[in-house]
Design a protein around this motif. Sequence first.
Motif, short mmCIF file in Angstrom:
data_model
loop_
_atom_site.label_atom_id
_atom_site.label_comp_id
_atom_site.label_asym_id
_atom_site.label_seq_id
_atom_site.Cartn_x
_atom_site.Cartn_y
_atom_site.Cartn_z
N LEU A 1 -42.13 -11.22 17.53
CA LEU A 1 -42.53 -12.46 16.86
C LEU A 1 -42.18 -13.69 17.67
N HIS A 2 -41.01 -13.69 18.30
CA HIS A 2 -40.50 -14.92 18.90
C HIS A 2 -40.34 -14.87 20.42
N GLY A 3 -40.47 -13.67 21.01
CA GLY A 3 -40.22 -13.52 22.43
C GLY A 3 -41.49 -13.62 23.28
N PRO A 4 -41.36 -13.33 24.58
CA PRO A 4 -42.49 -13.38 25.50
C PRO A 4 -43.40 -12.17 25.33
N LYS A 5 -44.43 -12.31 24.55
CA LYS A 5 -45.24 -11.15 24.14
C LYS A 5 -45.84 -10.38 25.30
N PRO A 6 -46.46 -11.02 26.28
CA PRO A 6 -47.00 -10.21 27.39
C PRO A 6 -45.92 -9.40 28.11
N ARG A 7 -44.76 -9.99 28.32
CA ARG A 7 -43.70 -9.25 29.01
C ARG A 7 -43.26 -8.04 28.19
N LEU A 8 -43.24 -8.19 26.87
CA LEU A 8 -42.79 -7.11 26.00
C LEU A 8 -43.85 -6.05 25.75
N LEU A 9 -45.11 -6.45 25.74
CA LEU A 9 -46.16 -5.57 25.25
C LEU A 9 -47.19 -5.13 26.29
N ASP A 10 -47.27 -5.80 27.42
CA ASP A 10 -48.27 -5.43 28.42
C ASP A 10 -48.02 -4.03 28.98
N TYR A 11 -49.08 -3.36 29.34
CA TYR A 11 -48.98 -2.05 29.98
C TYR A 11 -50.30 -1.78 30.69
N SER A 12 -50.32 -0.73 31.50
CA SER A 12 -51.54 -0.35 32.21
C SER A 12 -52.43 0.50 31.31
N ALA A 13 -53.72 0.27 31.39
CA ALA A 13 -54.66 1.07 30.60
C ALA A 13 -54.56 2.55 30.95
N ALA A 14 -54.06 2.84 32.15
CA ALA A 14 -53.92 4.23 32.58
C ALA A 14 -52.88 4.99 31.76
N GLU A 15 -52.03 4.27 31.03
CA GLU A 15 -50.95 4.93 30.29
C GLU A 15 -51.41 5.64 29.03
N HIS A 16 -52.58 5.34 28.51
CA HIS A 16 -53.03 5.98 27.28
C HIS A 16 -53.03 7.50 27.40
N PRO A 17 -52.65 8.20 26.29
CA PRO A 17 -52.20 7.68 25.00
C PRO A 17 -50.76 7.20 25.05
N VAL A 18 -50.53 6.00 24.49
CA VAL A 18 -49.22 5.38 24.54
C VAL A 18 -48.91 4.75 23.19
N ALA A 19 -47.66 4.92 22.75
CA ALA A 19 -47.22 4.44 21.44
C ALA A 19 -46.21 3.32 21.61
N LEU A 20 -46.28 2.35 20.73
CA LEU A 20 -45.30 1.26 20.68
C LEU A 20 -44.23 1.62 19.65
N GLN A 21 -42.97 1.62 20.07
CA GLN A 21 -41.90 1.82 19.10
C GLN A 21 -41.28 0.48 18.73
N LEU A 22 -41.23 0.22 17.43
CA LEU A 22 -40.64 -1.00 16.91
C LEU A 22 -39.32 -0.70 16.23
N GLY A 23 -38.42 -1.67 16.27
CA GLY A 23 -37.17 -1.61 15.54
C GLY A 23 -37.10 -2.77 14.57
N GLY A 24 -36.59 -2.51 13.38
CA GLY A 24 -36.45 -3.56 12.39
C GLY A 24 -36.28 -2.98 11.00
N SER A 25 -35.97 -3.85 10.05
CA SER A 25 -35.81 -3.40 8.66
C SER A 25 -36.40 -4.40 7.67
N ASP A 26 -37.06 -5.43 8.17
CA ASP A 26 -37.69 -6.42 7.32
C ASP A 26 -39.19 -6.14 7.27
N PRO A 27 -39.72 -5.75 6.11
CA PRO A 27 -41.13 -5.39 6.03
C PRO A 27 -42.07 -6.50 6.50
N VAL A 28 -41.72 -7.75 6.21
CA VAL A 28 -42.58 -8.87 6.60
C VAL A 28 -42.61 -9.02 8.12
N ASP A 29 -41.42 -8.97 8.74
CA ASP A 29 -41.35 -9.08 10.20
C ASP A 29 -42.08 -7.93 10.88
#
Length: 330
Positions: A47-75
């Motif tokens: 939500l608040h950090g540098p999104k491209p640095r956190l989320l960018d990846y190469s299309a060659a990586e598929h299939p690839v999953a994003l793991q999230l950490g948190g406990s607030d349903p809204v966030d």
Amino acid sequence: MTPIVDSHRLSVAPMMDWTDRHCRYFHRLMTHRAMLYTEMVTAPAVLHGPKPRLLDYSAAEHPVALQLGGSDPVDLAQAVRIARDWRYDEVNLNCGCPSDRVQSGCFGAVLMQQPRLVADCVKAMQDQADVPVTVKCRIGVDDQNPEEALPQFLEAMVAAGVRHVVIHARKAWLQGLSPKENREIPPLDYPLVLAMKRQFPELTICLNGGVTSLAQVRELLSSGLDGVMLGRAAYHDPGAVLIGADRLWGLDHAPTRIDVVRAMIPYVEAHLAAGGRLHQITRHMLGLFHGLPGARGWRQVLSTEGTREDAGVAELLAALARIEGAAEAA
């Protein structure tokens, strides 16, 4: 994008400081089909950090999953909505990490004690997701009885609409054991995970923890599990467990380790041209020749010459020459 065809049959675990985008690209050269997972990214960071640095990846990586950490349903819901633009193949909620930092943020393994909250989280995530939302958990934490706590947790996940759970077959001791000790000391309980598959046949259940070979993977799949997740073995000895893994899907993709190194060269060149450093990539490649002639020389070159600020492809090739020289001398 590589089509997902039972990609959960084998996956590489999310591992903090290890499974970054460079590591995943490297792993993908060895297996076309296994699911790869990002390091855990917290919802507030998305939500608040540098999104491209956190989320960018190469299309060659598929299939690839994003793991999230948190406990607030809204966030978590907002993080999933943001991440949709990155077109991950799956979003996974971490309910298994035992680190102190995770506990203080009320997410990770501590959530095993709050299945209703986890259910609220995954429902909120599903409302914003256009891909499957999955959960990675332990068999229990602290003084919980896993034979009671785990089925209760899975019942809550099924009720929330979850259809895919990865179970690390160890308890997590949030008090008294370090994260490293939590990966090694609590005993593995594969029979309990197998029992959960029988009790929840509608769930895709994958087992994580203690698996070190493709032979073990095949044995666990034949026992009735839907998939197996490899952790440290895939990082420390990737050639042994990822090269040839595509045969689990009937594919004959099995490059040599030297082929993998040479296939990494264009990726390394692009990274260096963008201002990156060689060691950011090759630190993930140190175990590629584990146990083979020349492996020590390979590691030495990459760990010394390869860490220089001006290191480039020449250093990678110098390390590879140690392997090729040892093979010729054998």
